[in-house]
Scaffold this motif. Structure first.
Motif, PDB file in Angstrom:
ATOM      1  N   LEU A  65       0.702  -1.025   0.046  1.00  0.00           N
ATOM      2  CA  LEU A  65      -0.103  -0.006  -0.084  1.00  0.00           C
ATOM      3  C   LEU A  65       0.794   1.321   0.076  1.00  0.00           C
ATOM      4  N   ALA A  69       1.180   3.856  -3.094  1.00  0.00           N
ATOM      5  CA  ALA A  69       1.110   5.432  -2.893  1.00  0.00           C
ATOM      6  C   ALA A  69       1.940   6.164  -3.266  1.00  0.00           C
ATOM      7  N   GLY A  95     -10.202   1.456  -0.941  1.00  0.00           N
ATOM      8  CA  GLY A  95     -10.631   2.709  -0.478  1.00  0.00           C
ATOM      9  C   GLY A  95      -9.706   3.856  -0.960  1.00  0.00           C
ATOM     10  N   LEU A  96      -8.635   3.632  -0.688  1.00  0.00           N
ATOM     11  CA  LEU A  96      -7.414   4.463  -1.249  1.00  0.00           C
ATOM     12  C   LEU A  96      -7.448   4.779  -2.614  1.00  0.00           C
ATOM     13  N   ARG A  97      -7.952   3.754  -3.465  1.00  0.00           N
ATOM     14  CA  ARG A  97      -7.807   3.644  -4.760  1.00  0.00           C
ATOM     15  C   ARG A  97      -6.377   3.507  -5.431  1.00  0.00           C
ATOM     16  N   LEU A  98      -5.492   2.641  -4.612  1.00  0.00           N
ATOM     17  CA  LEU A  98      -4.152   2.502  -5.134  1.00  0.00           C
ATOM     18  C   LEU A  98      -4.026   1.216  -5.589  1.00  0.00           C
ATOM     19  N   LEU A 158      -8.323   2.327 -11.119  1.00  0.00           N
ATOM     20  CA  LEU A 158      -7.254   2.576  -9.834  1.00  0.00           C
ATOM     21  C   LEU A 158      -8.099   1.743  -8.851  1.00  0.00           C
TER      22      LEU A 158
ATOM     23  N   ILE C  64      -0.093  10.288   4.436  1.00  0.00           N
ATOM     24  CA  ILE C  64      -0.997   9.195   4.234  1.00  0.00           C
ATOM     25  C   ILE C  64      -1.385   8.746   5.629  1.00  0.00           C
TER      26      ILE C  64
ATOM     27  N   ILE D   5     -10.414  11.478  -6.049  1.00  0.00           N
ATOM     28  CA  ILE D   5     -10.447  10.035  -5.852  1.00  0.00           C
ATOM     29  C   ILE D   5      -9.693   9.333  -4.696  1.00  0.00           C
ATOM     30  N   GLY D   6     -10.313   8.829  -4.011  1.00  0.00           N
ATOM     31  CA  GLY D   6      -9.555   8.046  -2.950  1.00  0.00           C
ATOM     32  C   GLY D   6      -9.580   9.050  -1.568  1.00  0.00           C
TER      33      GLY D   6
END
Lengths: 384, 181, 302, 86
Positions: A65, A69, A95-98, A158, C64, D5-6
């Motif tokens: 992750l 990121a 959810g983070l669209r990673l 994504l 993050i 997004i995200g």
């Protein structure tokens, strides 16, 4: 080039060809051969990337992750209990669209402890926001990695993706695989271009919390991305066939469905056995076909409806059980075909490595044609 | 499609034998598929491994219940029973033993070939590891794999000096069984 | 005196921390020390919640948050990625004591064993403040929290604070330090040193929480100072596992620190728990001996 | 504004939230007594104490929550907390 190799090594080779920049994985049976092979490739500089020897699957996916990121192509592989330990990170990453791709060598979940194959592990994560592809053989397992990275990293998608292939049944099987060369893969899969990344030159906060005013809209966005993933999978699958000659341009694959009265539905390696069984039954004059689900998420509802519009009976083989209900695919196929007049019956089969033979497939068809289903198939009643 | 079931003990290299026979078969021009009876067996426990040979891609994924061929790595496995289970009429069983085929109680219609692979392995390799020897015997007895393809597979798997010895062991067995067959 | 940069704070005003928040001050000081070329990895917790309700982030550097317990693992991945990409940013975890001492230990242990080039900063306010002041492994002996309440049969939290700096030093961390927001210049210097030390470094910064500990918001700095002046918190550095420097003090009795906070009131009311206070005093005395923090007067030396 | 997004966001948006409205006590800075040590700015959890051209300090009342740390820590006692409304 067609070469004979173990499924795990084929997957490792495919991953190498995808040029992963950060690999973080924790060994677990039956995934180990994949990560051992990748560690060796990194040790020999065949992969220009970092291999992080994490202390758990939870950290493996957390590290991936972070890498994603920060803008690197990330990879991991796991199964069963390892995937269960990743549960929280799976939802978070989607959810983070990673983007990233993870191989799952499908295995049962304990208790009782079982190292053998079924699909309970990945099915239990169907709601996590990862797209899920299931391979029938090691060729498909190999090819789906190239497609999965392409789709995952597409800026209209994504979302992370799981390539699921059956533990032992595929992972430990030697068979011929047509392995593309690096230039061919490079021509298909471009380098990872992050949509946004952690970068001091262009700061951004990722993973903020959403109040009730925003949360639903973010979830809706992910749902839309998942729908888009279906379209992008089809497009990427078609493009794949232009490059490599093997066609993955559909989320489902029909086998001898023309004129079929009864259709079997299944995922993964059992589809190979089913195809052989269908051939035998067709030779015996029985009107039987197979609809293989290559994608389970996004769920290919439209494709299923379109492929089955002429059958009377559908027998869904589920290598999983949603305890308290029925097999996951069975439930969803029933919903998809509701109102169609087609009888849909579910068979929980092959849990924890129980072998599935051609004759089992024929018996399931017998049962379905008699209208008997929604059951565990092949229970050893003598021990109950 | 033809099917081979290998019976051995953990540590005897049954899985490696299945893999190398599959590789050699592929090199000989057929589609092949090799896989172990996935388990948690430790050294000494009875184990099985499987190979399929076909002119087209092998799709079947179940274990092998009705083999055309059986390899028994250790004749002591026979007394446990099951090594001949489901064997097809006209099938071939290759058994590592000093005994002649007539001493083996096999089902009717099964051709039994015996070879003292242990003595041969001890002589050539210096260790009683019989799997490569039995691969040579399998090549000669069944014709499923060519000897040159087996040699190639062995040379890809083992480092140079070990490869030479294993090739010699396989070739000697090939000749012994070829002479007998 | 530190440079004052009122107009270009990397940790911005507008965040939703309580008035007088120690952790908020810690965040400001961390970014002052680290500067723009920094990536911050946060755990779930008070700071995460007060600084990043979508879309109002207070962070001027890349930041993050993934989960409660995985910041060190996420940072491992970020560090590997930026190394692979040939980038220069420093990776800093900023996490609370619950995320650090308790739920995140696995990931932290792994990251420190692998010795990623990261700096892990625990802002230690000695309980789970985000969820309403429940005890953590960093809660001191006898502190009353909502899950270690003082009562008829209880004097509050049953165990002293876990010695996390030594645990991480034992992992082979090249630099481990404790600090306090009450000594900002010292804290800033330690952050600078940690981020410029290759490998996994750890800083535990004492960050008093007026809400959770029960004192007036204006007293945040004073309370932090009292912790040090009583010897209940020691500011020290460990370089390659050896204590290199500890702040010396003229020690005050622990009662001065305890009395100033609601979480210790049960030690004084309705009747003073003399024996229990003596135990806490003994802990301070042991700290003083272990870290040699007492400033001795000339007459005493003779 | 469409969602990012995200659930990501660029810096600068926290400043939309004017936390000065939280304040019950207001710090009143007396520049004539200020020794320009800057401690008030250093200890402010909001980072909303600003240096003036003269080298003295003023609070940004848009964000000041009135915690009183600056007044408490000022060595010259040049900051006084006064109630916002009586």
């Amino acid at each position: 080039m067609l070469k004979i190799t173990e499924g795990s090594y084929a997957v490792a080779e495919a991953v190498k060809l995808c040029r992963p920049q950060v690999i973080a994985a924790y060994p677990i049976t039956p995934q180990t051969h994949i990560v051992e092979a990748l560690a060796e490739m990194v040790a020999n500089c065949e992969i220009d990337g970092e291999y992080i020897t994490v202390e758990s699957e939870f950290s493996a996916l957390s590290a991936c992750l972070g890498a994603s990121a920060a803008g690197s192509r990330a990879y991991s592989a796991t199964t069963s209990q390892g995937l269960a330990l990743m549960f929280e990170v799976c939802f978070n990453m989607a959810g983070l669209r990673l983007p990233m791709v993870m191989t799952i060598a499908n295995r049962a979940l304990g208790a009782p402890l079982s190292i053998w194959n079924d699909h309970q592990d990945t099915i239990s994560l169907r709601d996590s926001g990862w797209f899920q592809l299931y391979a029938e053989d090691n060729q498909e397992a190999t090819d789906l990695h190239f497609i999965a990275y392409k789709v995952s990293e597409d800026h209209n998608v994504l979302l992370p993706g799981m390539v699921c292939f059956d533990g032992f049944i595929l992972s430990h099987t030697y068979e011929p695989v047509d392995m593309p060369v690096q230039e061919e893969v490079d021509g298909y899969l471009p380098p990872f271009t992050p949509y946004h990344r952690l970068d001091a030159g262009d700061p951004i906060s990722m993973g903020m919390y959403a109040t009730p005013e925003y949360y639903m809209e973010f979830r809706y966005q992910i749902q839309q991305a998942m729908e888009q993933a279906g379209k992008t999978l089809v497009a990427a699958g078609k493009e794949f066939s232009e490059h490599f000659g093997r066609d993955y341009g559909s989320l489902v694959e029909g086998y001898r469905l023309d004129g079929a009265d009864t259709a079997l539905i299944a995922m993964g390696s059992v589809c190979g056995t089913i195809k052989d069984a269908v051939d035998e039954m067709r030779d015996a004059g029985r009107k039987v076909g197979l609809l293989k689900l290559r994608a389970f998420r996004p769920f290919p509802e439209r494709e299923i409806v379109a492929a089955l519009n002429n059958v009377n009976t559908v027998a869904v083989l589920d290598k999983n059980i949603s305890l308290g209900n029925s097999g996951a695919a069975g439930t969803e196929v029933k919903a998809a075909l509701a109102g169609s007049g087609i009888t849909v019956l579910d068979y929980v089969i092959g849990l924890g490595g129980r072998d599935v033979r051609k004759r089992d497939i024929a018996r399931v068809v017998d049962l379905a044609e008699k209208g008997e289903g929604d059951m565990f198939y092949g229970l050893r009643t003598e021990v109950l | 499609m033809r099917e081979l079931r290998i019976h051995g003990r953990g540590g005897q290299g049954s899985v490696t034998a299945a893999e190398l026979i599959a590789v050699a078969a592929f090199e000989s021009g057929v589609y092949s598929q090799a896989f172990p009876a996935f388990g948690v067996e430790r050294r000494g426990a009875p184990v099985q491994a499987f190979v399929r040979f076909s002119d087209g891609r092998v799709r079947l994924r179940s274990q092998i219940y009705e083999p055309d061929y059986v390899i028994v790595q250790d004749s002591s496995l026979i007394r446990n029973g099951g090594v001949f289970d489901g064997m097809k009429e006209g099938g071939i069983a290759i058994i590592n033993t000093e005994k002649p085929p007539s001493d083996i109680e096999a089902p009717a219609g099964v051709k039994v070939i015996t070879i003292d692979a242990t003595s041969l392995a001890l002589e050539v390799l210096g260790v009683p590891i019989t799997n490569t020897t039995l691969m040579g015997a399998f090549a000669a007895a069944t014709g499923e794999i060519r000897m040159d393809a087996l040699e190639k597979a062995l040379r890809e798997r083992f480092r140079a000096d070990l490869a030479d010895k294993n090739v010699t062991a396989a070739r000697r067995a090939f000749e012994m069984v070829g002479g007998a067959a | 005196m530190m440079q004052v940069e009122g107009k270009c704070e990397l940790f911005e005003a507008g965040h939703r921390a309580c008035a007088g928040c120690g952790p908020a001050l810690a965040a400001r000081l961390i970014l002052k020390a680290a500067g723009e070329n920094t990536i911050v990895v946060a755990s779930t917790g008070c700071m995460e919640v007060f600084s990043t309700p979508y879309p109002e982030t207070a962070w001027g550097v890349p930041w993050i948050h993934s989960l409660f317990e995985n910041a060190a693992a996420v940072a491992s991945g970020i560090e590997a990625a930026i190394k692979q990409q040939g980038r220069s940013e420093k990776v800093i975890c900023v996490c609370g004591d619950g995320a650090t001492f308790d739920i995140g230990m696995l990931c932290i242990s792994g990251a420190f064993e692998r010795n990623h080039d990261i700096t892990y900063i625990c802002y230690d306010n000695e309980a789970y403040m985000n969820t309403g002041i429940q005890r953590s492994g960093a809660t001191p002996l006898d502190a009353s929290t909502t899950t270690s309440p003082a009562g008829k049969c209880s004097l509050g939290n049953k165990r002293p604070k876990k010695d996390l700096p030594r645990i991480l030093a034992a992992h082979g961390a090249p630099y481990v330090a404790t600090a306090s927001i009450s000594y900002p210049a010292d804290f800033v210097k330690k952050v600078e040193r940690a981020i410029n030390t290759p490998g996994a470094c750890y800083i535990q910064v004492h960050a008093p929480c007026c809400t959770g500990w029960g004192f007036d918001p204006g007293q945040t700095i004073a309370i932090g100072k009292l912790a040090i002046e009583t010897g209940l918190w020691v500011n020290y550095e460990m370089v390659d596992g050896v204590v290199a420097k500890a702040k010396k003090v003229r020690r005050k009795p622990v009662e001065e620190y305890l009395k100033a906070q609601k979480r210790f009131q049960h030690l004084f009311k309705p009747t003073p728990k003399t024996e229990e206070i003596a135990k806490i005093q003994a802990m301070a005395d042991a700290n003083a001996t272990a870290y040699n923090i007492d400033i001795k007067l000339k007459q005493e030396r003779q | 504004m469409p969602l990012t997004i995200g659930c990501a966001a660029r810096p600068g948006k926290a400043r939309r939230n004017l936390t000065g409205s939280w304040r019950v006590f207001r710090p009143v800075f007396r520049p004539e007594e200020c020794t320009k040590c800057g401690l008030c700015a250093t200890v402010c959890p909001e980072g909303c104490v600003i240096e003036t051209e003269e080298g003295t300090f003023i609070p940004d009342y848009d964000y000041c929550k009135g915690c009183g740390l600056c007044a408490e820590e000022c060595p010259a006692k040049a900051i006084e907390m006064v109630q916002e409304e009586k």
